[in-house]
Design a protein around this motif. Structure first.
Motif, PDB file in Angstrom:
ATOM      1  N   SER A  31       0.440  -1.103 -13.346  1.00  0.00           N
ATOM      2  CA  SER A  31       0.092   0.322 -13.361  1.00  0.00           C
ATOM      3  C   SER A  31      -0.426   0.756 -14.736  1.00  0.00           C
ATOM      4  O   SER A  31      -1.277   1.651 -14.830  1.00  0.00           O
ATOM      5  CB  SER A  31       1.286   1.171 -12.936  1.00  0.00           C
ATOM      6  OG  SER A  31       2.403   0.910 -13.772  1.00  0.00           O
ATOM      7  N   ARG A  34      -3.984  -0.350 -14.825  1.00  0.00           N
ATOM      8  CA  ARG A  34      -4.756   0.578 -13.992  1.00  0.00           C
ATOM      9  C   ARG A  34      -5.080   1.841 -14.785  1.00  0.00           C
ATOM     10  O   ARG A  34      -6.205   2.319 -14.783  1.00  0.00           O
ATOM     11  CB  ARG A  34      -3.968   0.943 -12.732  1.00  0.00           C
ATOM     12  CG  ARG A  34      -4.652   1.988 -11.866  1.00  0.00           C
ATOM     13  CD  ARG A  34      -3.619   2.592 -10.896  1.00  0.00           C
ATOM     14  NE  ARG A  34      -4.185   3.643 -10.109  1.00  0.00           N
ATOM     15  CZ  ARG A  34      -4.338   4.906 -10.506  1.00  0.00           C
ATOM     16  NH1 ARG A  34      -3.990   5.259 -11.726  1.00  0.00           N
ATOM     17  NH2 ARG A  34      -4.852   5.814  -9.717  1.00  0.00           N
ATOM     18  N   HIS A  63      -1.098  -7.013  -4.247  1.00  0.00           N
ATOM     19  CA  HIS A  63      -0.184  -6.862  -3.104  1.00  0.00           C
ATOM     20  C   HIS A  63       0.775  -5.681  -3.275  1.00  0.00           C
ATOM     21  O   HIS A  63       1.280  -5.150  -2.290  1.00  0.00           O
ATOM     22  CB  HIS A  63       0.611  -8.158  -2.904  1.00  0.00           C
ATOM     23  CG  HIS A  63       1.540  -8.451  -4.046  1.00  0.00           C
ATOM     24  ND1 HIS A  63       1.089  -9.037  -5.225  1.00  0.00           N
ATOM     25  CD2 HIS A  63       2.850  -8.216  -4.210  1.00  0.00           C
ATOM     26  CE1 HIS A  63       2.123  -9.143  -6.054  1.00  0.00           C
ATOM     27  NE2 HIS A  63       3.202  -8.659  -5.464  1.00  0.00           N
ATOM     28  N   ALA A  64       1.021  -5.275  -4.497  1.00  0.00           N
ATOM     29  CA  ALA A  64       1.956  -4.182  -4.771  1.00  0.00           C
ATOM     30  C   ALA A  64       1.267  -2.820  -4.859  1.00  0.00           C
ATOM     31  O   ALA A  64       1.936  -1.795  -4.989  1.00  0.00           O
ATOM     32  CB  ALA A  64       2.704  -4.456  -6.072  1.00  0.00           C
ATOM     33  N   MET A  65      -0.046  -2.808  -4.774  1.00  0.00           N
ATOM     34  CA  MET A  65      -0.804  -1.570  -4.962  1.00  0.00           C
ATOM     35  C   MET A  65      -1.026  -0.831  -3.654  1.00  0.00           C
ATOM     36  O   MET A  65      -1.158  -1.448  -2.605  1.00  0.00           O
ATOM     37  CB  MET A  65      -2.185  -1.887  -5.554  1.00  0.00           C
ATOM     38  CG  MET A  65      -2.157  -2.496  -6.912  1.00  0.00           C
ATOM     39  SD  MET A  65      -3.856  -2.870  -7.440  1.00  0.00           S
ATOM     40  CE  MET A  65      -3.525  -3.868  -8.874  1.00  0.00           C
ATOM     41  N   ALA A  66      -1.073   0.469  -3.771  1.00  0.00           N
ATOM     42  CA  ALA A  66      -1.508   1.301  -2.644  1.00  0.00           C
ATOM     43  C   ALA A  66      -3.036   1.243  -2.591  1.00  0.00           C
ATOM     44  O   ALA A  66      -3.688   0.914  -3.584  1.00  0.00           O
ATOM     45  CB  ALA A  66      -1.038   2.739  -2.843  1.00  0.00           C
ATOM     46  N   GLY A  67      -3.590   1.571  -1.448  1.00  0.00           N
ATOM     47  CA  GLY A  67      -5.036   1.558  -1.300  1.00  0.00           C
ATOM     48  C   GLY A  67      -5.735   2.424  -2.330  1.00  0.00           C
ATOM     49  O   GLY A  67      -6.796   2.066  -2.848  1.00  0.00           O
ATOM     50  N   ARG A  68      -5.141   3.562  -2.647  1.00  0.00           N
ATOM     51  CA  ARG A  68      -5.727   4.480  -3.630  1.00  0.00           C
ATOM     52  C   ARG A  68      -5.825   3.837  -5.010  1.00  0.00           C
ATOM     53  O   ARG A  68      -6.792   4.058  -5.741  1.00  0.00           O
ATOM     54  CB  ARG A  68      -4.891   5.771  -3.698  1.00  0.00           C
ATOM     55  CG  ARG A  68      -5.438   6.797  -4.638  1.00  0.00           C
ATOM     56  CD  ARG A  68      -6.731   7.350  -4.096  1.00  0.00           C
ATOM     57  NE  ARG A  68      -7.338   8.207  -5.094  1.00  0.00           N
ATOM     58  CZ  ARG A  68      -8.609   8.489  -5.132  1.00  0.00           C
ATOM     59  NH1 ARG A  68      -9.418   8.025  -4.214  1.00  0.00           N
ATOM     60  NH2 ARG A  68      -9.091   9.258  -6.068  1.00  0.00           N
ATOM     61  N   ASP A  69      -4.815   3.027  -5.365  1.00  0.00           N
ATOM     62  CA  ASP A  69      -4.855   2.334  -6.656  1.00  0.00           C
ATOM     63  C   ASP A  69      -6.041   1.376  -6.711  1.00  0.00           C
ATOM     64  O   ASP A  69      -6.756   1.319  -7.711  1.00  0.00           O
ATOM     65  CB  ASP A  69      -3.555   1.552  -6.887  1.00  0.00           C
ATOM     66  CG  ASP A  69      -2.348   2.454  -7.008  1.00  0.00           C
ATOM     67  OD1 ASP A  69      -2.452   3.498  -7.674  1.00  0.00           O
ATOM     68  OD2 ASP A  69      -1.296   2.107  -6.436  1.00  0.00           O
ATOM     69  N   ASP A  72      -9.259   3.332  -7.097  1.00  0.00           N
ATOM     70  CA  ASP A  72      -9.412   3.842  -8.464  1.00  0.00           C
ATOM     71  C   ASP A  72      -9.821   2.734  -9.432  1.00  0.00           C
ATOM     72  O   ASP A  72     -10.675   2.933 -10.307  1.00  0.00           O
ATOM     73  CB  ASP A  72      -8.124   4.502  -8.951  1.00  0.00           C
ATOM     74  CG  ASP A  72      -7.844   5.831  -8.284  1.00  0.00           C
ATOM     75  OD1 ASP A  72      -8.762   6.386  -7.638  1.00  0.00           O
ATOM     76  OD2 ASP A  72      -6.698   6.315  -8.394  1.00  0.00           O
TER      77      ASP A  72
END
Length: 88
Positions: A31, A34, A63-69, A72
């Motif tokens: 994160s 990101r 694998h740990a990210m949300a689609g929005r991440d 972005d």
């Protein structure tokens, strides 16, 4: 110095620090990478070494990210026409 150029200078300085070889031995959450690439894109700081350094960290943790991440992150790479092979 305007707020925009001052913000760009800060992002540039942080990017340089994040790319130091000794800094790469530290455990940094995906994160944070990101936020760094997204901030660079928003400040229009095309720091290619930052994006290259962040890429493996981001790809390992997709694998740990949300689609929005993911969106972005890809948008940050696309802002400078950089390509992230691990996410695309």
């Amino acid at each position: 110095q305007s707020a925009t150029s001052g913000g760009s200078a800060i992002v540039e300085r942080i990017a340089e620090e994040a790319c130091n070889e000794w800094r790469q031995r530290e455990v940094v959450p995906w994160s944070a990478w990101r936020m760094l690439v997204s901030s660079a894109a928003q400040a229009r700081v095309a720091h290619q070494q930052l994006f290259q350094t962040a890429s493996p960290h981001l790809a390992r943790n997709v694998h740990a990210m949300a689609g929005r991440d993911v969106v972005d992150i890809c948008a940050a790479y696309a802002a400078f026409r950089f390509k992230h092979h691990g996410l695309l």
